[in-house]
Design a protein around this motif. Structure first.
Motif, PDB file in Angstrom:
ATOM      1  N   ALA A 295     -16.514 -16.187   6.231  1.00 26.29           N
ATOM      2  CA  ALA A 295     -15.845 -15.981   4.954  1.00 26.29           C
ATOM      3  C   ALA A 295     -16.695 -16.506   3.806  1.00 26.29           C
ATOM      4  O   ALA A 295     -16.919 -17.711   3.676  1.00 26.29           O
ATOM      5  N   VAL A 296     -17.179 -15.596   2.971  1.00 24.32           N
ATOM      6  CA  VAL A 296     -17.903 -15.972   1.759  1.00 24.32           C
ATOM      7  C   VAL A 296     -16.924 -16.108   0.597  1.00 24.32           C
ATOM      8  O   VAL A 296     -17.030 -17.006  -0.231  1.00 24.32           O
ATOM      9  N   LEU A 297     -15.959 -15.211   0.543  1.00 27.96           N
ATOM     10  CA  LEU A 297     -14.911 -15.254  -0.476  1.00 27.96           C
ATOM     11  C   LEU A 297     -13.631 -14.733   0.169  1.00 27.96           C
ATOM     12  O   LEU A 297     -13.589 -13.594   0.623  1.00 27.96           O
ATOM     13  N   GLU A 298     -12.611 -15.558   0.212  1.00 27.58           N
ATOM     14  CA  GLU A 298     -11.382 -15.199   0.916  1.00 27.58           C
ATOM     15  C   GLU A 298     -10.188 -15.485   0.019  1.00 27.58           C
ATOM     16  O   GLU A 298     -10.010 -16.610  -0.462  1.00 27.58           O
ATOM     17  N   ILE A 299      -9.378 -14.461  -0.241  1.00 21.78           N
ATOM     18  CA  ILE A 299      -8.178 -14.633  -1.064  1.00 21.78           C
ATOM     19  C   ILE A 299      -7.138 -15.370  -0.231  1.00 21.78           C
ATOM     20  O   ILE A 299      -6.785 -14.932   0.869  1.00 21.78           O
ATOM     21  N   GLN A 300      -6.641 -16.472  -0.774  1.00 14.83           N
ATOM     22  CA  GLN A 300      -5.754 -17.345  -0.013  1.00 14.83           C
ATOM     23  C   GLN A 300      -4.291 -16.950  -0.180  1.00 14.83           C
ATOM     24  O   GLN A 300      -3.815 -16.746  -1.304  1.00 14.83           O
ATOM     25  N   TYR A 301      -3.589 -16.873   0.929  1.00  9.73           N
ATOM     26  CA  TYR A 301      -2.146 -16.611   0.917  1.00  9.73           C
ATOM     27  C   TYR A 301      -1.457 -17.605   1.840  1.00  9.73           C
ATOM     28  O   TYR A 301      -2.040 -18.043   2.841  1.00  9.73           O
ATOM     29  N   SER A 302      -0.220 -17.939   1.522  1.00 15.20           N
ATOM     30  CA  SER A 302       0.529 -18.867   2.360  1.00 15.20           C
ATOM     31  C   SER A 302       2.019 -18.596   2.198  1.00 15.20           C
ATOM     32  O   SER A 302       2.439 -17.792   1.356  1.00 15.20           O
ATOM     33  N   ASP A 303       2.812 -19.284   3.014  1.00 15.79           N
ATOM     34  CA  ASP A 303       4.266 -19.170   2.914  1.00 15.79           C
ATOM     35  C   ASP A 303       4.865 -20.315   2.110  1.00 15.79           C
ATOM     36  O   ASP A 303       6.084 -20.502   2.114  1.00 15.79           O
ATOM     37  N   LYS A 304       4.031 -21.077   1.394  1.00 15.36           N
ATOM     38  CA  LYS A 304       4.505 -22.263   0.698  1.00 15.36           C
ATOM     39  C   LYS A 304       5.561 -21.936  -0.357  1.00 15.36           C
ATOM     40  O   LYS A 304       6.456 -22.728  -0.626  1.00 15.36           O
ATOM     41  N   ALA A 305       5.449 -20.775  -0.995  1.00  7.71           N
ATOM     42  CA  ALA A 305       6.386 -20.440  -2.070  1.00  7.71           C
ATOM     43  C   ALA A 305       7.778 -20.116  -1.549  1.00  7.71           C
ATOM     44  O   ALA A 305       8.752 -20.203  -2.286  1.00  7.71           O
ATOM     45  N   LYS A 306       7.868 -19.684  -0.283  1.00  4.53           N
ATOM     46  CA  LYS A 306       9.153 -19.268   0.301  1.00  4.53           C
ATOM     47  C   LYS A 306       9.849 -18.252  -0.624  1.00  4.53           C
ATOM     48  O   LYS A 306      11.043 -18.323  -0.897  1.00  4.53           O
ATOM     49  N   SER A 307       9.063 -17.299  -1.090  1.00  6.90           N
ATOM     50  CA  SER A 307       9.547 -16.367  -2.107  1.00  6.90           C
ATOM     51  C   SER A 307      10.626 -15.434  -1.572  1.00  6.90           C
ATOM     52  O   SER A 307      10.534 -14.923  -0.460  1.00  6.90           O
ATOM     53  N   GLY A 308      11.638 -15.215  -2.418  1.00  5.32           N
ATOM     54  CA  GLY A 308      12.630 -14.187  -2.150  1.00  5.32           C
ATOM     55  C   GLY A 308      12.801 -13.288  -3.349  1.00  5.32           C
ATOM     56  O   GLY A 308      13.703 -12.476  -3.403  1.00  5.32           O
ATOM     57  N   ASP A 309      11.923 -13.443  -4.325  1.00  5.76           N
ATOM     58  CA  ASP A 309      11.988 -12.721  -5.592  1.00  5.76           C
ATOM     59  C   ASP A 309      11.023 -11.543  -5.540  1.00  5.76           C
ATOM     60  O   ASP A 309       9.826 -11.723  -5.296  1.00  5.76           O
ATOM     61  N   TRP A 310      11.521 -10.328  -5.793  1.00  6.59           N
ATOM     62  CA  TRP A 310      10.680  -9.144  -5.670  1.00  6.59           C
ATOM     63  C   TRP A 310       9.794  -8.902  -6.881  1.00  6.59           C
ATOM     64  O   TRP A 310       9.055  -7.936  -6.927  1.00  6.59           O
ATOM     65  N   GLY A 311       9.843  -9.781  -7.890  1.00  4.18           N
ATOM     66  CA  GLY A 311       8.878  -9.695  -8.973  1.00  4.18           C
ATOM     67  C   GLY A 311       7.526 -10.173  -8.466  1.00  4.18           C
ATOM     68  O   GLY A 311       7.372 -11.317  -8.059  1.00  4.18           O
ATOM     69  N   GLY A 312       6.528  -9.318  -8.486  1.00  7.86           N
ATOM     70  CA  GLY A 312       5.291  -9.552  -7.750  1.00  7.86           C
ATOM     71  C   GLY A 312       4.588 -10.863  -8.018  1.00  7.86           C
ATOM     72  O   GLY A 312       3.929 -11.411  -7.148  1.00  7.86           O
ATOM     73  N   TRP A 313       4.693 -11.423  -9.247  1.00  8.85           N
ATOM     74  CA  TRP A 313       3.989 -12.664  -9.562  1.00  8.85           C
ATOM     75  C   TRP A 313       4.573 -13.855  -8.822  1.00  8.85           C
ATOM     76  O   TRP A 313       3.956 -14.913  -8.765  1.00  8.85           O
ATOM     77  N   ASN A 314       5.750 -13.715  -8.275  1.00  8.81           N
ATOM     78  CA  ASN A 314       6.382 -14.828  -7.569  1.00  8.81           C
ATOM     79  C   ASN A 314       6.112 -14.801  -6.070  1.00  8.81           C
ATOM     80  O   ASN A 314       6.628 -15.640  -5.340  1.00  8.81           O
ATOM     81  N   ILE A 315       5.308 -13.856  -5.610  1.00  6.75           N
ATOM     82  CA  ILE A 315       5.024 -13.715  -4.184  1.00  6.75           C
ATOM     83  C   ILE A 315       3.648 -14.295  -3.901  1.00  6.75           C
ATOM     84  O   ILE A 315       2.646 -13.803  -4.409  1.00  6.75           O
ATOM     85  N   ASN A 316       3.604 -15.328  -3.088  1.00  6.72           N
ATOM     86  CA  ASN A 316       2.330 -15.967  -2.783  1.00  6.72           C
ATOM     87  C   ASN A 316       1.880 -15.739  -1.354  1.00  6.72           C
ATOM     88  O   ASN A 316       0.825 -16.220  -0.957  1.00  6.72           O
ATOM     89  N   GLY A 317       2.677 -15.046  -0.553  1.00  9.68           N
ATOM     90  CA  GLY A 317       2.222 -14.613   0.751  1.00  9.68           C
ATOM     91  C   GLY A 317       1.496 -13.286   0.629  1.00  9.68           C
ATOM     92  O   GLY A 317       1.414 -12.688  -0.455  1.00  9.68           O
ATOM     93  N   ASN A 318       0.953 -12.806   1.739  1.00 10.45           N
ATOM     94  CA  ASN A 318       0.263 -11.517   1.733  1.00 10.45           C
ATOM     95  C   ASN A 318       1.297 -10.407   1.884  1.00 10.45           C
ATOM     96  O   ASN A 318       1.629  -9.963   2.977  1.00 10.45           O
ATOM     97  N   PHE A 319       1.811  -9.969   0.756  1.00  9.31           N
ATOM     98  CA  PHE A 319       2.861  -8.947   0.695  1.00  9.31           C
ATOM     99  C   PHE A 319       2.353  -7.609   1.229  1.00  9.31           C
ATOM    100  O   PHE A 319       3.109  -6.817   1.792  1.00  9.31           O
ATOM    101  N   SER A 320       1.062  -7.354   1.060  1.00  9.78           N
ATOM    102  CA  SER A 320       0.520  -6.058   1.490  1.00  9.78           C
ATOM    103  C   SER A 320       0.601  -5.879   3.004  1.00  9.78           C
ATOM    104  O   SER A 320       0.518  -4.748   3.493  1.00  9.78           O
TER     105      SER A 320
END
Length: 542
Positions: A295-320
């Protein structure tokens, strides 16, 4: 990282946020995994190194946000590697229109991408403007933070210029809305010059080594590799006269990022021994092996936000991961059900040589591995195995769809090696073949090594190495619009006997779109008359 976005306020055409984005965040033990806190405002912020850290993390946040405009997903759909898919021809119409060359200025993905980039640029500009107010105590920290922010600003402008061409260049926080409403578009050359300036500054400022506890932060090697990637695109796209680009003239006005610079930079990354190929290709995409040696450059995602909000800026996991997973899968308990977007093409499946182990690391063969599933729109039977949602890695809270802890590998060491093979091919063919063979033999064994290679060999290796990772569109474009049209149109040739052959018709490649997007209509409406007027030819009359 999780930033408190309740203070978010849009300024004019979705570009900027007047409220301080980082205001109200506190740091957890690991970088980019932040938890919200209230009570901060800009007036009493930017005082300590901790404040600076959170402000820099907020710029990274804009880099990682997906928000229905995730560039790797959209890029694959545009290319010959993936079809849009979904439930039917109207599902995610903004992507369907992109794939079918029917984009208009009201396209939501176009506006979401524009907003994400300028939100990140605002955060970067605000940090750079405020950094002098910090009480710096640690040697070199200010230099490093500035290098990270300039790298990220360069990345946002890179996304803008390759998708829109002519965009406003803003490098400071302006005092009022009216000034923003009058910022005219800069030429692609002017935007590329800014990108070069920021990346060259980042190369000088960033550390070669990133400690294990700071994985996910930008290194000097990442800045050099991104500069090489942009150089290759810039050089290829200079063939389009309307863009006004000239090959070998990408610079900050003093230092040229030309072939010699890129050759040296990539060699430095390779010889630094900070990165290496993971011996088994399958291990690259093991969810327990993230931020690995490649990994030279890796976009970081996690479940720390525990998001349930469908507004995209509030999602910190890998939604894709959910976007590309399988509808109603049966027979494999490890697969989390998804929406069947970005469906791998038969063309991609056929690109692998017999026995290439990368094929079924890249592709999930649902017809073989499942007892049944919903064969939705544009179904080929294949899915993106590298990033599709895993039932055994659901987040610990919130909506499971939002909280998958699956990073996205933006730049891999294999990409560095193949870019180096390409830029050395004419000048040192033996050296180029050596770099190329390191990637090829990792997958196919030493017997597959080639003594001499061609540019076609390199492009073929790039396709099977990076399938499903969002690079193919840009590799097509830098080989020319005619080549792009031939390859993309060929991917729509449907195999005989395909039951849903009607899903793949009515498509006309528009070469005069240059693979770009229309400037969002909302931005044109919110600017003063005549300020945003330069468009890619395909959208000029819309």
């Amino acid at each position: 990282m999780q930033i408190n976005r309740t203070m978010k306020k849009s300024i004019l055409y979705g570009l900027f946020f007047l409220a301080l984005m980082v205001a109200g965040s506190s740091c957890s033990q690991e970088f980019l995994e932040l938890e919200p806190k209230t009570g901060q405002v800009e007036a009493n912020y930017y005082k300590t190194e901790g404040d600076a850290f959170l402000a820099v993390a907020a710029v990274y946040d804009a880099y990682s946000v997906q928000n229905w405009q995730f560039v790797p997903t959209m890029s694959d759909i545009w290319s010959d590697d993936a079809f849009c898919g979904g439930s039917d021809a109207s599902d995610m119409s903004q992507w369907q229109d992109m794939e079918m060359f029917k984009m208009e200025p009201e396209n939501n993905s176009s506006s979401d991408l524009w907003n994400r980039c300028y939100s990140g640029i605002y955060r970067a500009n605000l940090y750079l403007q405020k950094q002098e107010d910090i009480a710096w105590e640690s040697d070199g920290l200010k230099t490093r933070f500035e290098g990270e922010v300039k790298f990220l600003r360069a990345y946002f402008y890179w996304d803008l210029v390759r998708h829109f061409g002519w965009v406003p260049k803003i490098t400071e926080v302006l005092p009022d809305v009216e000034e923003y409403k009058n910022v005219e578009q800069s030429t692609p050359n002017e935007i590329f010059a800014l990108i070069a300036s920021d990346l060259l500054d980042a190369v000088d400022a960033l550390p070669v080594t990133i400690p294990a506890a700071e994985k996910g932060r930008v290194s000097k090697g990442a800045a050099q590799a991104l500069a090489a990637r942009i150089y290759l695109y810039h050089t290829g796209m200079s063939a389009i006269s309307g863009l006004g680009l000239t090959a070998e003239q990408w610079s900050n006005g003093t230092t040229a990022i030309n072939k010699a610079w890129v050759q040296s930079a990539l060699d430095q990354v390779i010889l630094s021994e900070q990165y290496s190929l993971v011996p088994d290709y399958a291990d690259l995409f093991d969810w327990d092996n993230q931020n690995n040696a490649e990994a030279v450059l890796e976009i970081q995602y996690s479940d720390k936000a525990k998001s349930g909000d469908w507004g995209g800026w509030n999602i910190n996991g890998n939604f894709s991961s959910v976007w590309i997973s399988i509808r109603n899968p049966q027979g494999d308990a490890t697969v989390f059900p998804g929406w069947s977007f970005s469906i791998p093409t038969w063309s991609l499946a056929d690109a692998f040589e017999p026995g290439d182990p990368r094929k079924y690391v890249t592709l999930y063969d649902a017809e073989t591995l499942l007892t049944d599933y919903n064969r939705a729109f544009m179904n080929t039977g294949y899915f993106n195995k590298k990033y599709m949602a895993r039932a055994d890695y659901q987040g610990s809270g919130g909506d499971p769809s939002h909280n998958f802890p699956r990073n996205h590998m933006d730049i891999r060491f294999a990409d560095v090696l193949l870019m180096a093979a390409e830029v050395w091919l004419a000048d040192a063919p033996g050296k180029a073949a050596g770099y190329y063979n390191r990637v090829r033999t990792r997958a196919l064994g030493e017997a597959a090594a080639k003594v001499t290679i061609t540019l076609d060999d390199i492009y073929q290796e790039r396709r099977v190495e990076f399938g499903g990772e969002g690079l193919r569109k840009w590799d097509l474009l830098r080989r020319g619009l005619t080549y792009s049209e031939q390859m993309v149109n060929a991917s729509f040739v449907v195999p005989s006997g395909t039951p849903n052959a009607g899903d793949f018709g009515n498509r006309t490649f528009k070469a005069n779109s240059w693979g770009m997007f229309p400037i969002p209509a909302s931005e044109i409406r919110n600017m003063n008359a005549g300020v945003l007027k330069q468009m890619v030819p395909a959208y000029a009359g819309l």
